[in-house]
Design an enzyme around this catalytic site. Sequence first.
Site, mmCIF file in Angstrom:
data_model
loop_
_atom_site.group_PDB
_atom_site.id
_atom_site.type_symbol
_atom_site.label_atom_id
_atom_site.label_comp_id
_atom_site.label_asym_id
_atom_site.label_seq_id
_atom_site.Cartn_x
_atom_site.Cartn_y
_atom_site.Cartn_z
ATOM 1 N N MET A 30 0.845 -12.851 -19.934
ATOM 2 C CA MET A 30 1.671 -12.576 -22.078
ATOM 3 C C MET A 30 2.985 -12.992 -21.762
ATOM 4 O O MET A 30 3.385 -12.818 -22.513
ATOM 5 C CB MET A 30 0.948 -11.885 -22.622
ATOM 6 C CG MET A 30 -0.969 -11.633 -22.355
ATOM 7 S SD MET A 30 -1.301 -11.135 -24.323
ATOM 8 C CE MET A 30 -0.859 -9.878 -24.308
ATOM 9 N N HIS A 37 5.731 -6.589 -13.804
ATOM 10 C CA HIS A 37 5.483 -8.038 -13.723
ATOM 11 C C HIS A 37 5.697 -8.273 -12.772
ATOM 12 O O HIS A 37 5.273 -8.959 -11.933
ATOM 13 C CB HIS A 37 5.803 -8.469 -15.236
ATOM 14 C CG HIS A 37 4.978 -8.404 -16.261
ATOM 15 N ND1 HIS A 37 5.985 -8.196 -17.500
ATOM 16 C CD2 HIS A 37 3.461 -8.658 -16.940
ATOM 17 C CE1 HIS A 37 5.069 -8.197 -18.297
ATOM 18 N NE2 HIS A 37 3.748 -7.678 -17.814
ATOM 19 N N GLY A 147 -1.706 -4.965 -13.461
ATOM 20 C CA GLY A 147 -0.783 -3.226 -13.594
ATOM 21 C C GLY A 147 -2.109 -2.941 -13.842
ATOM 22 O O GLY A 147 -2.266 -2.625 -14.813
ATOM 23 N N ASP A 150 -2.417 -0.678 -17.844
ATOM 24 C CA ASP A 150 -3.508 -0.474 -18.376
ATOM 25 C C ASP A 150 -4.728 -1.044 -17.882
ATOM 26 O O ASP A 150 -5.834 -2.177 -16.968
ATOM 27 C CB ASP A 150 -3.875 -2.420 -18.941
ATOM 28 C CG ASP A 150 -2.169 -2.833 -19.980
ATOM 29 O OD1 ASP A 150 -2.301 -2.444 -20.870
ATOM 30 O OD2 ASP A 150 -1.583 -3.457 -19.694
ATOM 31 N N GLN A 153 -8.279 -2.591 -18.305
ATOM 32 C CA GLN A 153 -8.488 -3.454 -18.529
ATOM 33 C C GLN A 153 -8.804 -3.761 -17.040
ATOM 34 O O GLN A 153 -9.480 -4.370 -17.503
ATOM 35 C CB GLN A 153 -7.461 -4.592 -18.794
ATOM 36 C CG GLN A 153 -6.727 -5.638 -18.112
ATOM 37 C CD GLN A 153 -5.295 -5.800 -19.079
ATOM 38 O OE1 GLN A 153 -5.728 -6.504 -19.982
ATOM 39 N NE2 GLN A 153 -4.476 -6.583 -18.506
ATOM 40 N N SER A 186 5.848 -4.433 -21.844
ATOM 41 C CA SER A 186 6.535 -5.286 -22.925
ATOM 42 C C SER A 186 7.067 -5.105 -24.612
ATOM 43 O O SER A 186 7.687 -5.352 -25.071
ATOM 44 C CB SER A 186 5.804 -6.697 -23.222
ATOM 45 O OG SER A 186 5.760 -7.495 -22.035
ATOM 46 N N ARG A 187 6.183 -4.003 -24.757
ATOM 47 C CA ARG A 187 6.872 -3.364 -26.261
ATOM 48 C C ARG A 187 7.568 -2.601 -26.013
ATOM 49 O O ARG A 187 8.022 -1.707 -27.540
ATOM 50 C CB ARG A 187 5.573 -2.511 -26.685
ATOM 51 C CG ARG A 187 3.912 -3.357 -27.141
ATOM 52 C CD ARG A 187 2.318 -1.880 -27.118
ATOM 53 N NE ARG A 187 1.564 -3.951 -26.513
ATOM 54 C CZ ARG A 187 0.912 -3.989 -27.476
ATOM 55 N NH1 ARG A 187 0.745 -3.883 -28.673
ATOM 56 N NH2 ARG A 187 0.025 -4.677 -27.084
HETATM 57 O O1 PAF Z 1 -2.522 -7.996 -19.525
HETATM 58 C C1 PAF Z 1 -2.364 -8.456 -19.704
HETATM 59 O O2 PAF Z 1 -1.088 -9.010 -20.009
HETATM 60 C C2 PAF Z 1 -3.255 -9.430 -20.520
HETATM 61 O O3 PAF Z 1 -3.902 -7.921 -21.382
HETATM 62 C C3 PAF Z 1 -4.395 -10.124 -19.343
HETATM 63 C C4 PAF Z 1 -4.343 -10.207 -18.880
HETATM 64 C C5 PAF Z 1 -2.320 -11.622 -19.152
HETATM 65 C C6 PAF Z 1 -4.746 -11.215 -20.542
HETATM 66 O O4 PAF Z 1 -4.118 -12.074 -21.391
#
Ligand code: PAF
Length: 281
Positions: A30, A37, A147, A150, A153, A186-187
């Site tokens: 994002m 990243h 990564g 998360d 995720q 990023s936060r």
């Molecule tokens: O982890 C992130 O930055 C977001 O959740 C992703 C995987 C790019 C989806 O928008």
Amino acid sequence: MKIVNNIKELKGYLAQERQKNRKIGLVPTMGALHNGHISLVKRCGKDNDVCVVSVFVNPTQFNNKTDLVTYPRTLDKDCALLESAGCNYVFAPSEQEMYPEPDVRKFDFGTVSSVMEGAYRPGHFNGVAQVVSKLFYIVEPDNAYFGEKDFQQVAVIRAMVKQLNIPVLINACPIIREADGLALSSRNVRLTPEQRQKAPLIARTLKESTNFVPEKSVQEVKEYVINTINADPVMRVEYYEIVDGNTMNAINSWSDTTYPVGCITVYCGDVRLIDNIKYNK
Ligand code: PAF
């Protein structure tokens, strides 16, 4: 490096790459890129012939609209970092390009997506599955990189590609930390100097807690982590769960799993930070 905003154009470039039998890797992001990243981009470049990085602040995964509005957007800086990290294509679509009409798909991945982040951020993982599935259909990557910060995720995305039969290999990459242990996010730029100084307490406490396993019970380790972090007035633990790292099911005893992972979310002031730790039994 090419910067592409349009799906048709990107698909055209990638079709040519595929004709040359080139292996394609995708790093979905994002934006507001940091070294976490960049480590994914470098790994993607090593494993593949072509590295695609998407930069799209996906509105459907934000359950909190203020969070969406305040999310940092730094495309020019991101592109400069991506170029030097060896990215070949930056895909930076508009909202209209990604969602020409509302995405009404509703996913259900069971426990993997309903606990922890799923419970505290309703709709978040549905939005992640919507955008990542679209990106997979557009790019058709051989490999995709996420990564482990998360952690849940990654499990949701694995469940999604299985459910939708998307032929992509999901690669989970280690958390990148600051020298004082704070997981890159990023936060982090939103932390005040005082909060930034306090935030490493999260990683430090998680690491310390690994020394108590398996002598202390799961419940005792959880209490230690929560109480130690909450003792700092700037911090508030939202949840700390120790789960099976594959299913995300909470465990009650160390013998419940061979892969125990502690997942935490902490408000440091009003900045929501997440982190996790793998326990060796
Ligand atoms: O982890 C992130 O930055 C977001 O959740 C992703 C995987 C790019 C989806 O928008």
